[in-house]
Design a protein around this motif. Structure first.
Motif, PDB file in Angstrom:
ATOM      1  N   LEU B 382       0.852  -1.178   0.000  1.00 13.96           N
ATOM      2  CA  LEU B 382       0.000   0.000   0.000  1.00 13.96           C
ATOM      3  C   LEU B 382       0.896   1.239   0.000  1.00 13.96           C
ATOM      4  O   LEU B 382       1.691   1.444   0.918  1.00 13.96           O
ATOM      5  CB  LEU B 382      -0.859  -0.055   1.260  1.00 13.96           C
ATOM      6  N   THR B 383       0.786   2.031  -1.064  1.00 15.77           N
ATOM      7  CA  THR B 383       1.638   3.215  -1.154  1.00 15.77           C
ATOM      8  C   THR B 383       0.812   4.388  -1.650  1.00 15.77           C
ATOM      9  O   THR B 383      -0.374   4.249  -1.937  1.00 15.77           O
ATOM     10  CB  THR B 383       2.802   2.996  -2.134  1.00 15.77           C
ATOM     11  N   GLY B 384       1.434   5.518  -1.769  1.00 19.14           N
ATOM     12  CA  GLY B 384       0.742   6.699  -2.277  1.00 19.14           C
ATOM     13  C   GLY B 384       0.239   7.559  -1.151  1.00 19.14           C
ATOM     14  O   GLY B 384       0.848   7.665  -0.080  1.00 19.14           O
ATOM     15  N   LYS B 385      -0.941   8.154  -1.363  1.00 21.53           N
ATOM     16  CA  LYS B 385      -1.419   9.194  -0.460  1.00 21.53           C
ATOM     17  C   LYS B 385      -2.245   8.649   0.708  1.00 21.53           C
ATOM     18  O   LYS B 385      -3.296   9.178   1.032  1.00 21.53           O
ATOM     19  CB  LYS B 385      -2.258  10.200  -1.274  1.00 21.53           C
ATOM     20  N   VAL B 386      -1.790   7.544   1.309  1.00 16.73           N
ATOM     21  CA  VAL B 386      -2.466   7.043   2.503  1.00 16.73           C
ATOM     22  C   VAL B 386      -1.585   7.308   3.719  1.00 16.73           C
ATOM     23  O   VAL B 386      -0.376   7.453   3.595  1.00 16.73           O
ATOM     24  CB  VAL B 386      -2.750   5.520   2.467  1.00 16.73           C
ATOM     25  N   LYS B 387      -2.235   7.338   4.886  1.00 11.41           N
ATOM     26  CA  LYS B 387      -1.475   7.621   6.111  1.00 11.41           C
ATOM     27  C   LYS B 387      -0.457   6.525   6.388  1.00 11.41           C
ATOM     28  O   LYS B 387       0.691   6.802   6.672  1.00 11.41           O
ATOM     29  CB  LYS B 387      -2.444   7.739   7.298  1.00 11.41           C
ATOM     30  N   ASN B 388      -0.901   5.264   6.332  1.00 11.54           N
ATOM     31  CA  ASN B 388      -0.003   4.162   6.678  1.00 11.54           C
ATOM     32  C   ASN B 388       0.440   3.427   5.433  1.00 11.54           C
ATOM     33  O   ASN B 388      -0.195   2.474   5.007  1.00 11.54           O
ATOM     34  CB  ASN B 388      -0.716   3.172   7.599  1.00 11.54           C
ATOM     35  N   THR B 389       1.532   3.873   4.857  1.00 10.39           N
ATOM     36  CA  THR B 389       2.030   3.093   3.730  1.00 10.39           C
ATOM     37  C   THR B 389       2.759   1.891   4.297  1.00 10.39           C
ATOM     38  O   THR B 389       3.292   1.934   5.398  1.00 10.39           O
ATOM     39  CB  THR B 389       3.010   3.904   2.875  1.00 10.39           C
ATOM     40  N   GLY B 390       2.757   0.832   3.551  1.00 11.85           N
ATOM     41  CA  GLY B 390       3.450  -0.364   4.017  1.00 11.85           C
ATOM     42  C   GLY B 390       2.831  -1.612   3.433  1.00 11.85           C
ATOM     43  O   GLY B 390       2.084  -1.551   2.461  1.00 11.85           O
ATOM     44  N   LEU B 391       3.169  -2.728   4.053  1.00 15.45           N
ATOM     45  CA  LEU B 391       2.679  -4.007   3.557  1.00 15.45           C
ATOM     46  C   LEU B 391       1.479  -4.432   4.367  1.00 15.45           C
ATOM     47  O   LEU B 391       1.539  -4.463   5.593  1.00 15.45           O
ATOM     48  CB  LEU B 391       3.742  -5.073   3.765  1.00 15.45           C
ATOM     49  N   VAL B 392       0.404  -4.754   3.674  1.00 15.67           N
ATOM     50  CA  VAL B 392      -0.753  -5.251   4.402  1.00 15.67           C
ATOM     51  C   VAL B 392      -1.204  -6.563   3.767  1.00 15.67           C
ATOM     52  O   VAL B 392      -1.128  -6.730   2.560  1.00 15.67           O
ATOM     53  CB  VAL B 392      -1.929  -4.244   4.385  1.00 15.67           C
ATOM     54  N   GLU B 393      -1.637  -7.470   4.610  1.00 19.96           N
ATOM     55  CA  GLU B 393      -2.175  -8.719   4.085  1.00 19.96           C
ATOM     56  C   GLU B 393      -3.590  -8.865   4.621  1.00 19.96           C
ATOM     57  O   GLU B 393      -3.822  -8.784   5.829  1.00 19.96           O
ATOM     58  CB  GLU B 393      -1.311  -9.903   4.525  1.00 19.96           C
ATOM     59  N   VAL B 394      -4.520  -9.011   3.705  1.00 19.35           N
ATOM     60  CA  VAL B 394      -5.923  -9.113   4.116  1.00 19.35           C
ATOM     61  C   VAL B 394      -6.573 -10.309   3.423  1.00 19.35           C
ATOM     62  O   VAL B 394      -6.047 -10.843   2.452  1.00 19.35           O
ATOM     63  CB  VAL B 394      -6.714  -7.836   3.738  1.00 19.35           C
ATOM     64  N   GLU B 395      -7.728 -10.676   3.930  1.00 22.90           N
ATOM     65  CA  GLU B 395      -8.474 -11.774   3.333  1.00 22.90           C
ATOM     66  C   GLU B 395      -8.920 -11.350   1.935  1.00 22.90           C
ATOM     67  O   GLU B 395      -9.289 -10.203   1.712  1.00 22.90           O
ATOM     68  CB  GLU B 395      -9.691 -12.074   4.215  1.00 22.90           C
ATOM     69  N   MET B 396      -8.871 -12.283   1.001  1.00 22.16           N
ATOM     70  CA  MET B 396      -9.376 -12.007  -0.348  1.00 22.16           C
ATOM     71  C   MET B 396     -10.834 -11.568  -0.237  1.00 22.16           C
ATOM     72  O   MET B 396     -11.593 -12.141   0.543  1.00 22.16           O
ATOM     73  CB  MET B 396      -9.335 -13.271  -1.203  1.00 22.16           C
ATOM     74  N   GLY B 397     -11.213 -10.587  -1.017  1.00 22.61           N
ATOM     75  CA  GLY B 397     -12.594 -10.127  -0.975  1.00 22.61           C
ATOM     76  C   GLY B 397     -12.782  -8.927  -0.065  1.00 22.61           C
ATOM     77  O   GLY B 397     -13.849  -8.343  -0.020  1.00 22.61           O
ATOM     78  N   THR B 398     -11.744  -8.551   0.683  1.00 24.21           N
ATOM     79  CA  THR B 398     -11.807  -7.314   1.461  1.00 24.21           C
ATOM     80  C   THR B 398     -11.963  -6.169   0.452  1.00 24.21           C
ATOM     81  O   THR B 398     -11.334  -6.183  -0.595  1.00 24.21           O
ATOM     82  CB  THR B 398     -10.494  -7.137   2.259  1.00 24.21           C
ATOM     83  N   THR B 399     -12.802  -5.202   0.772  1.00 26.18           N
ATOM     84  CA  THR B 399     -13.017  -4.149  -0.222  1.00 26.18           C
ATOM     85  C   THR B 399     -11.855  -3.167  -0.212  1.00 26.18           C
ATOM     86  O   THR B 399     -11.117  -3.055   0.767  1.00 26.18           O
ATOM     87  CB  THR B 399     -14.312  -3.363   0.041  1.00 26.18           C
ATOM     88  N   LEU B 400     -11.745  -2.448  -1.322  1.00 21.22           N
ATOM     89  CA  LEU B 400     -10.690  -1.429  -1.419  1.00 21.22           C
ATOM     90  C   LEU B 400     -10.844  -0.413  -0.297  1.00 21.22           C
ATOM     91  O   LEU B 400      -9.869   0.036   0.301  1.00 21.22           O
ATOM     92  CB  LEU B 400     -10.788  -0.731  -2.778  1.00 21.22           C
ATOM     93  N   ARG B 401     -12.096  -0.056  -0.004  1.00 21.78           N
ATOM     94  CA  ARG B 401     -12.349   0.915   1.062  1.00 21.78           C
ATOM     95  C   ARG B 401     -11.819   0.402   2.412  1.00 21.78           C
ATOM     96  O   ARG B 401     -11.168   1.129   3.151  1.00 21.78           O
ATOM     97  CB  ARG B 401     -13.859   1.183   1.156  1.00 21.78           C
ATOM     98  N   GLU B 402     -12.114  -0.884   2.673  1.00 23.09           N
ATOM     99  CA  GLU B 402     -11.666  -1.457   3.945  1.00 23.09           C
ATOM    100  C   GLU B 402     -10.138  -1.471   4.061  1.00 23.09           C
ATOM    101  O   GLU B 402      -9.593  -1.307   5.148  1.00 23.09           O
ATOM    102  CB  GLU B 402     -12.196  -2.887   4.099  1.00 23.09           C
ATOM    103  N   ILE B 403      -9.463  -1.670   2.932  1.00 24.19           N
ATOM    104  CA  ILE B 403      -7.990  -1.692   2.978  1.00 24.19           C
ATOM    105  C   ILE B 403      -7.453  -0.280   3.183  1.00 24.19           C
ATOM    106  O   ILE B 403      -6.635  -0.031   4.059  1.00 24.19           O
ATOM    107  CB  ILE B 403      -7.407  -2.297   1.677  1.00 24.19           C
ATOM    108  N   ILE B 404      -7.977   0.662   2.392  1.00 24.27           N
ATOM    109  CA  ILE B 404      -7.408   2.015   2.416  1.00 24.27           C
ATOM    110  C   ILE B 404      -7.743   2.742   3.720  1.00 24.27           C
ATOM    111  O   ILE B 404      -6.913   3.454   4.275  1.00 24.27           O
ATOM    112  CB  ILE B 404      -7.884   2.812   1.186  1.00 24.27           C
ATOM    113  N   TRP B 405      -8.965   2.551   4.222  1.00 26.19           N
ATOM    114  CA  TRP B 405      -9.335   3.237   5.467  1.00 26.19           C
ATOM    115  C   TRP B 405      -9.154   2.359   6.709  1.00 26.19           C
ATOM    116  O   TRP B 405      -9.328   2.811   7.811  1.00 26.19           O
ATOM    117  CB  TRP B 405     -10.760   3.784   5.367  1.00 26.19           C
TER     118      TRP B 405
END
Lengths: 266, 628
Positions: B382-405
């Motif tokens: 996760l990079t770009g204009k988010v507060k916490n850039t870094g590596l995230v691992e989530v369950e498949m099917g997690t929405t983009l919103r849930e990942i970014i926020w």
């Protein structure tokens, strides 16, 4: 193993191990190519030989495949000149025309697909190299792999080691002869052949004094590879004929004297 | 710990048990993140200082504390590095400087005191969080592929063993037949994490069925997408996980030779993998007659030369063979004729590291995670204009919103320019997903449906200060440089497309250009030789689909709404806001700004001289200069 497939609605026989291009050409069905040559392995870089491929079992799905690489198989249904095929070829030729506006082969082919002027921006300092890679592959197969493609993307070009005269080149001209656009230049004058910034001395027949269309390096290379006497490559045809006739004459005379076997053996 | 070589599964189990009961296992750990991100932030100095401070403690105190410092792989929270974590308490310190180390040792470690100023502040609540697991960034993740990273010293095989390492391999080799392993992977519906999302079980099955003298397994570690570093972190932080996965895969398909292809730019990954391979070989977990089972398997590292295209499977195999890394047509699959024309299984780093977990916990557990057609979890960079850039691992099917926020913590800038605009997924082969699709579940098929792709998991978040035409241009320039140049549509087509998009950015665009982009794309998509070319137009097509108005603004109004494209913007001074400080005048290298430095004065920008570098706007404390 032979089987049947359909090309442009025609039922044709094909052999296992054959490509769609080979099958089509054997049946006189034309498919344009630029990077293909029977002498070398298919490469698939020019994308002109794309054809539409399907099978009854594929439920109407049709794929665009390169005929030079796609293996012929039972029950294939091939279209070599459908509107989709023509569109891809047209764009590819349009792109090549922007790259090489002076190459006659490209101009002629493009014109056949309705492109007289490229709709893209032509290259600033164009040459005639379409990067089909035939020269490189022929050199690898028939000669010494003296040249190669270097760099990548739009910087790609056919090059020599360190950009200098290629040390392994034997001046055989295979690259120049196979080049579809005539981009690879060479010259011959006064018993000297010039190609890839190197000069090669042409062989002079000792018997007739004639200059032969073969370089000294090439003669040595061929003799070594073929396991033959170098003299086979360094004599003119006349000299070879004379030698053959003389030998045969000797044999005929010796035959009368009953000496033939030993002489021929040696 | 003396070196041991396991001759049998029993020997392995005995040694791991001894290890569990040993002093080594009960040690408290100070984990200093030495992933590439933290190293760049000065983690090496922190680790050196930590080592110095700990050794300086009195011997009695050291025995009492029973402490060891470990340099770990990437914890993923690169935004806040360098990170120090104290285990087993889970105390999490961010942004640690060498000068903080003495305090950590003497106050936290020796006295159990928590250093408030080094704690992470949750942006939503404003509260300081002491424990690793309570931080949203970590709490909202589900770590399967990255389960060990950050918890172990990647250079220590014993650390890995203590986390249950190599147990899956032992289970597979001694209690399951190769067929059982293969069926388990098929049942798990594991799909390749490298980009295509091809069913790994199917791949393994066809390689197993194919005729050949030898079979090869390859791990693709040639991660090259801009902004993506999942595979690097896994190879650097959990090298044994990759090796274990490959051994299990090799056993299932009947291969004895493996290659890990690592890109040129990852020297640390090579170092850690090399050490891991040597250690595993030393323990008898790689090589001849593994654990006395009669199964032979060994791994070699092959290094890339820095070409993006070598991440493409057929080009990668040519490169391993020592030939020019160029793709070839895949009408005959690599599972039949791959490396050296032999049946070959090639999977990505993240795919391999999932394998031991599936064998350990079973296919049913794995398929309980994710969506209908995409099982398990996925790591994203996760990079770009988010507060916490870094590596995230989530369950498949997690929405983009849930990942970014969620783990991402939302957008950096709360102002109007900082609003979410798009997220680019899948690297240069992917596309830009707009705000209206933020509730899209992240799985292979959903992302492909909207014109982007999962790819290897790059995720670049963009706000309204990003020009989408410029983004398309950036990816095209990347692709024109990284195309191998073998086939015409990719080499010439993408170059022409780059030219067209550049002209649009420069204000020279015409409406017909959009049609030409679309028709040219069709040929590139169907006509290119490999998947890189075929997906090359994606960044343009997806921005054109969702942000056509921006293209039109560039073409018709000669305006760049985001204020990025230099030819279409001018910098203006807002005379009411300017206080005459003159910072702009001093910052301008083109001497385009004139005026007198005095309170109450203001400045003029000469459009002809201005080269739109934006330095004046950056230095202006009163935000009196803006692009328009």
């Amino acid at each position: 193993m032979a089987f049947h497939m359909t090309i442009n609605g025609r039922r044709v026989d094909a052999n296992a191990g054959e490509t769609v291009l080979a099958t089509a050409r054997r049946h006189g069905i034309p498919i344009p190519t630029l990077c293909h040559h029977e002498a070398v392995e298919p490469f698939g870089s020019c994308r002109l030989c794309m054809v539409e491929v399907t099978k009854a079992a594929w439920k109407g799905w049709k794929g665009l495949m390169t005929a030079c690489l796609y293996p012929s198989a039972p029950d294939l249904i091939i279209e070599t000149d459908s509107p989709r095929v023509r569109q891809v070829r047209k764009t590819v030729l349009d792109l090549l025309l922007a790259r090489c506006p002076d190459a006659d082969v490209i101009r002629k082919l493009a014109s056949e697909y309705g492109v007289e002027q490229t709709s893209f921006v032509p290259r600033e300092h164009p040459d005639k190299c379409i990067l089909c890679g035939l020269c490189v592959r022929v050199c690898e197969t028939a000669a010494t792999a003296a040249i190669s493609t270097v760099q990548r993307g739009h910087h790609r070009e056919v090059g020599t080691p360190w950009g200098g005269p290629p040390p392994d080149c034997i001046g055989c001209l295979a690259c120049a002869h196979v080049c579809p656009t005539g981009h690879i230049q060479y010259s011959e004058a006064g018993g000297v052949r010039k190609i890839w910034e190197r000069e090669f001395k042409l062989v002079r027949c000792k018997e007739t004094g004639k200059t032969l269309p073969i370089t000294e390096e090439q003669a040595a290379f061929l003799a070594k590879r073929q396991g033959m006497d170098p003299s086979y490559f360094t004599m003119s045809e006349e000299a070879q004929r004379t030698r053959t006739a003389t030998t045969l004459g000797k044999i005929a005379r010796w035959d009368k004297l009953g000496l033939v076997q030993e002489e021929v053996k040696s | 710990m003396e070196t041991v070589r396991y001759e049998s599964a029993e020997g392995f189990a005995r040694h791991v048990n001894d290890l569990r009961r040993s002093a080594f296992a009960s040690q408290r750990r100070v984990l200093v993140c030495c992933g590439t991100g933290c190293l760049a932030g000065g983690a090496q100095q922190v680790a050196i200082e930590m080592d110095k401070q700990l050794s300086a403690l009195p011997a009695a105190k050291r025995t009492e504390l029973n402490l060891v410092m470990k340099k770990t792989g990437c914890h993923g929270f690169c935004e806040k590095g360098p990170l120090v974590v104290l285990m087993p308490e889970g105390t999490f310190y961010k942004g640690v400087k060498p000068k903080d180390v003495a305090d950590i040792v003497h106050r936290t470690i020796a006295n159990g005191e928590v250093l408030e100023h080094l704690l992470y502040v949750e942006p939503k609540t404003g509260e300081r969080v002491a424990r690793y697991g309570d931080i949203d960034f970590y709490a909202k993740q589900m770590r399967v592929a990255m389960r060990n990273i950050g918890h172990i010293d990647p250079a220590s095989i014993d650390d890995y063993l203590l986390r249950g390492g190599y147990a899956s391999m032992v289970k597979a080799l001694t209690t399951m037949s190769p067929e059982d392993v293969l069926v388990e992977i098929e049942k798990a519906k594991l799909r390749g994490r490298g980009g295509g999302g091809f069913d790994a079980g199917r791949k393994w099955r066809s390689a197993k069925k194919a005729m050949g003298d030898r079979r090869y397994v390859i791990c693709n570690g040639d991660e090259g997408d801009p902004g993506a570093f999942m595979d690097r972190s896994i190879m650097e932080g959990d090298p044994h996980g990759v090796i274990e996965g490959m051994i299990i895969g090799a056993y299932a398909v009947g291969s004895h030779d493996g290659f890990i292809y690592v890109r040129q730019e990852y020297p640390l990954a090579v170092e850690h993998l090399r050490k891991a391979i040597d250690d595993a070989r030393g323990r008898g977990l790689l090589g001849k007659n593994i654990l006395g089972t009669g199964f032979d398997f060994d791994i070699e590292i092959a290094r890339g030369g820095g070409a993006f295209v070598c991440g493409e499977s057929s080009a990668l195999m040519r490169s391993v063979e020592g030939k020019v890394g160029e793709p070839r047509a895949k009408y005959v699959h690599a599972t039949e004729k791959g490396l050296f024309d032999q049946p070959t299984v090639l999977n990505n780093v993240e795919t391999w590291v999932n394998v031991p977990r599936i064998i350990e916990k079973g296919a049913d557990w794995f398929t309980s995670l994710g969506t209908d057609r995409s099982k398990g979890t996925k790591a994203f960079a996760l990079t770009g204009k988010v507060k916490n850039t870094g590596l995230v691992e989530v369950e498949m099917g997690t929405t983009l919103r849930e990942i970014i926020w969620g783990p991402g913590g939302g957008m950096i800038d709360d102002g109007p320019k900082g609003k979410f605009k798009a997220v680019q997924t899948g690297g240069p082969s992917g596309g830009c997903v707009p705000e209206s699709l933020l509730d899209l579940p992240c799985d292979f098929d959903s992302l492909t449906e909207v014109g982007s792709m999962m790819g290897s998991g790059g995720m670049i978040v963009m706000d309204h200060s990003t020009c989408m035409v410029d983004v398309a241009r950036y990816f095209l320039s990347f692709l024109t440089d990284e195309s191998c140049g073998k086939c015409v549509p990719c080499r010439e087509g993408l170059l022409q497309m780059y030219g067209i998009v550049s002209r649009i950015c420069e204000g020279q665009g015409k409406l017909e250009d959009l049609e030409q982009i679309e028709s040219l794309s069709q040929t590139i998509v169907v006509g290119s030789l490999c998947a890189l070319g075929k997906s090359g137009p994606n960044p343009v097509l997806s921005t054109l689909k969702y942000f056509r108005d921006e293209y039109l603004a560039h073409i018709q109004d000669k305006r760049c709404p985001a204020g990025v494209c230099k030819a279409l913007i001018t910098y203006k001074v807002n005379h009411d806001a300017c206080d005459g400080c003159g910072a702009c005048l001093r910052s301008c290298v083109s001497q385009a700004i004139s005026g007198t430095i005095r309170k109450g004065e203001t400045f003029q920008i000469d459009e002809m001289k201005c080269d739109r570098c934006g330095a004046c706007a950056t230095v202006c404390k009163r935000a009196a200069i803006a692009a328009a």
